[in-house]
Design an enzyme around this catalytic site. Structure first.
Site, PDB file in Angstrom:
ATOM      1  CG  HIS A 206     -37.482  -0.588  -5.115  1.00 31.63           C
ATOM      2  ND1 HIS A 206     -38.335   0.016  -6.011  1.00 31.63           N
ATOM      3  CD2 HIS A 206     -38.251  -1.018  -4.092  1.00 31.63           C
ATOM      4  CE1 HIS A 206     -39.576  -0.044  -5.537  1.00 31.63           C
ATOM      5  NE2 HIS A 206     -39.542  -0.676  -4.381  1.00 31.63           N
TER       6      HIS A 206
ATOM      7  CD  GLU B 226     -36.136   1.590  -8.328  1.00 30.85           C
ATOM      8  OE1 GLU B 226     -37.198   1.818  -7.730  1.00 30.85           O
ATOM      9  OE2 GLU B 226     -35.791   0.438  -8.689  1.00 30.85           O
TER      10      GLU B 226
ATOM     11  CB  CYS C 103     -41.283  -3.073  -6.352  1.00 33.10           C
ATOM     12  SG  CYS C 103     -41.840  -3.185  -4.631  1.00 33.10           S
TER      13      CYS C 103
END
Length: 195
Positions: free
Chosen positions: A177, A179, A77
């Site tokens: 993202h 994650e 990001c």
């Protein structure tokens, strides 16, 4: 294998730690130069505003260290955006790994800025962002974007096509993202760790 997450004022370090732990990896969270340089893999997370984050990196000397790293480095990001030359966000000089300026989305046809939520990827010629994520949705939150360039390995379309992922030498980066993107995001992190 030693995986380091660069510690600074990024807001998404804990979610990156959790994602790695789900893959059976216990990462080291640090801003120590020797720890970072000795890692097998380095993750450079990022959530926040470009100019204040660059100032914080400069105070720690990380702005000089990160571009010199030799092992695989993953920017996420804002981490991806700060590896570019410049950001339109408060006219910020960045680290210059990728030779491109980060642009601000200009809303049109009622599309909202920031681009926030789930959107799909189109991979381009990369084993890292593999074809198995085609039409899989990843989680995005950003008002600024990297245009499509030679180092673009996956695109996304919101207002206009932009770089969803980049790769240049040992530097890898995602605007989304991974994650926070479920199993498909976990696969992207796993692909990076297995490089």
């Amino acid at each position: 294998m030693k995986t380091v997450i660069i510690k600074y004022n990024a807001g998404n370090t804990q979610s990156v730690i959790y994602a790695l732990e789900r893959l059976g990896i216990t990462p080291v969270l640090t801003s120590n130069f020797e720890e970072i340089q000795s890692a097998d893999k380095v993750i450079f997370p990022g959530v926040g505003e470009a100019s204040s984050t660059m100032r914080h990196l400069q105070e720690l000397g990380l702005d000089r260290l990160i571009p010199t790293l030799q092992q695989p480095v993953l920017g996420i990001c804002l981490g991806m955006q700060l590896m570019c030359d410049h950001s339109e966000e408060n006219d910020t000089q960045c680290m210059g790994v990728f030779n491109i300026s980060v642009k601000k989305f200009r809303s049109k046809k009622g599309e909202k800025v920031p681009h926030m939520g789930w959107n799909n990827l189109t991979p381009k010629n990369s084993g890292w962002i593999s074809q198995n994520v085609v039409d899989r949705h990843m989680y995005f939150v950003h008002s600024y974007y990297v245009p499509v360039i030679e180092e673009t390995v996956a695109t996304c379309d919101y207002i206009l096509p932009f770089s969803a992922a980049l790769q240049k030498n040992n530097f890898y980066a995602t605007q989304f993202h991974p994650e926070k993107s479920g199993k498909q995001g976990e696969q992207i992190i796993k692909n990076f760790i297995e490089l």
